[in-house]
Design a protein around this motif. Structure first.
Motif, PDB file in Angstrom:
ATOM      1  N   GLU A 194       0.833  -1.196   0.000  1.00  9.95           N
ATOM      2  CA  GLU A 194       0.000   0.000   0.000  1.00  9.95           C
ATOM      3  C   GLU A 194       0.871   1.251   0.000  1.00  9.95           C
ATOM      4  O   GLU A 194       1.923   1.283   0.605  1.00  9.95           O
ATOM      5  N   SER A 195       0.405   2.289  -0.681  1.00  6.22           N
ATOM      6  CA  SER A 195       1.059   3.588  -0.692  1.00  6.22           C
ATOM      7  C   SER A 195       2.512   3.513  -1.127  1.00  6.22           C
ATOM      8  O   SER A 195       3.366   4.169  -0.558  1.00  6.22           O
ATOM      9  N   SER A 196       2.793   2.737  -2.121  1.00  6.15           N
ATOM     10  CA  SER A 196       4.175   2.591  -2.545  1.00  6.15           C
ATOM     11  C   SER A 196       4.351   2.933  -4.018  1.00  6.15           C
ATOM     12  O   SER A 196       5.143   2.307  -4.701  1.00  6.15           O
ATOM     13  N   LEU A 197       3.620   3.912  -4.503  1.00 10.35           N
ATOM     14  CA  LEU A 197       3.708   4.277  -5.914  1.00 10.35           C
ATOM     15  C   LEU A 197       5.142   4.609  -6.306  1.00 10.35           C
ATOM     16  O   LEU A 197       5.641   4.098  -7.308  1.00 10.35           O
ATOM     17  N   GLN A 198       5.796   5.440  -5.535  1.00  8.65           N
ATOM     18  CA  GLN A 198       7.156   5.867  -5.866  1.00  8.65           C
ATOM     19  C   GLN A 198       8.106   4.671  -5.961  1.00  8.65           C
ATOM     20  O   GLN A 198       8.894   4.585  -6.897  1.00  8.65           O
TER      21      GLN A 198
ATOM     22  N   GLU B  75      -3.148   7.376  -3.924  1.00 11.33           N
ATOM     23  CA  GLU B  75      -2.349   8.477  -3.364  1.00 11.33           C
ATOM     24  C   GLU B  75      -3.089   9.808  -3.505  1.00 11.33           C
ATOM     25  O   GLU B  75      -3.079  10.633  -2.599  1.00 11.33           O
ATOM     26  N   THR B  76      -3.750  10.009  -4.636  1.00 12.79           N
ATOM     27  CA  THR B  76      -4.525  11.226  -4.856  1.00 12.79           C
ATOM     28  C   THR B  76      -5.678  11.322  -3.863  1.00 12.79           C
ATOM     29  O   THR B  76      -5.928  12.387  -3.293  1.00 12.79           O
ATOM     30  N   ALA B  77      -6.369  10.223  -3.640  1.00 16.57           N
ATOM     31  CA  ALA B  77      -7.484  10.211  -2.682  1.00 16.57           C
ATOM     32  C   ALA B  77      -6.999  10.533  -1.275  1.00 16.57           C
ATOM     33  O   ALA B  77      -7.641  11.300  -0.548  1.00 16.57           O
ATOM     34  N   LYS B  78      -5.854   9.973  -0.878  1.00 15.55           N
ATOM     35  CA  LYS B  78      -5.295  10.259   0.446  1.00 15.55           C
ATOM     36  C   LYS B  78      -4.935  11.730   0.578  1.00 15.55           C
ATOM     37  O   LYS B  78      -5.188  12.352   1.615  1.00 15.55           O
ATOM     38  N   GLU B  79      -4.345  12.296  -0.470  1.00 15.09           N
ATOM     39  CA  GLU B  79      -3.974  13.712  -0.430  1.00 15.09           C
ATOM     40  C   GLU B  79      -5.223  14.598  -0.366  1.00 15.09           C
ATOM     41  O   GLU B  79      -5.243  15.606   0.337  1.00 15.09           O
ATOM     42  N   ARG B  80      -6.272  14.214  -1.082  1.00 14.45           N
ATOM     43  CA  ARG B  80      -7.527  14.961  -1.053  1.00 14.45           C
ATOM     44  C   ARG B  80      -8.109  14.982   0.365  1.00 14.45           C
ATOM     45  O   ARG B  80      -8.553  16.016   0.861  1.00 14.45           O
ATOM     46  N   ILE B  81      -8.089  13.830   1.030  1.00 14.09           N
ATOM     47  CA  ILE B  81      -8.596  13.735   2.402  1.00 14.09           C
ATOM     48  C   ILE B  81      -7.764  14.606   3.341  1.00 14.09           C
ATOM     49  O   ILE B  81      -8.304  15.328   4.179  1.00 14.09           O
TER      50      ILE B  81
END
Length: 123
Positions: A29-33, A84-90
Motif C-alpha cells: 500500500e502507498s508505494s507508488l514511488q 495516493e490522490t485520494a489520500k492527499e484529497r482527504i
C-alpha cells in the motif's frame, strides 16, 4: 539412524518445495514511488507520465511522475496513483491547507539511454 536420515531428507524436500513455488509480488500500500522506480525502457512508447495528488487551492495534480511500462503493469500504476490522490484529497480537506496555487508544469517522457526520463513541456 535410518529414521533420522529419512526425516532430514523429507524436511529438505518439504522446505525446498516451499521455495520453488511461484509468488506474485503485489506492491505494498502507498508505494507508488517505489513501484515505479524501475525506469528501464527500450523505446519512448514505454515511457508514460501520470498526474498524482491534488492541489487544494486550485485543483489538478500536485506532481507528475514518469514510469515505464516495460516491466510494470499500467493499471497498477493508475490504481496506486488514484489511491495516493485520494489520500492527499482527504488530508487537504481535514487540514484546510493554505495552498498558494503555484503552477505545476506538465512533463513529457522519453527513453534516453534505456531509461525513461522527464522533460518539461513548455515555454
Amino acid at each position: 539412524m535410518k529414521t533420522t536420515f529419512a526425516l532430514a531428507v523429507l524436511s529438505c524436500i518439504a522446505l525446498s518445495g516451499c521455495q520453488s513455488s511461484t509468488t506474485i509480488i503485489s506492491p505494498p500500500e502507498s508505494s507508488l514511488q517505489s513501484y515505479i522506480s524501475n525506469l528501464s525502457c527500450d523505446a519512448s512508447y514505454q515511457c508514460k507520465v501520470i498526474g498524482v495528488g491534488e492541489r487544494a487551492a486550485c485543483g489538478g495534480p500536485s506532481k507528475y511522475l514518469v514510469f515505464s511500462t516495460k516491466s510494470l503493469d499500467e493499471e497498477t500504476v493508475e490504481r496506486l496513483a488514484a489511491e495516493e490522490t485520494a489520500k492527499e484529497r482527504i488530508l487537504n480537506e481535514r487540514n484546510e491547507i493554505q495552498d498558494s496555487c503555484k503552477q505545476v508544469l506538465p512533463i513529457q517522457s522519453l527513453c534516453v539511454k534505456n531509461a525513461c526520463q522527464s522533460f518539461p513541456i513548455g515555454n
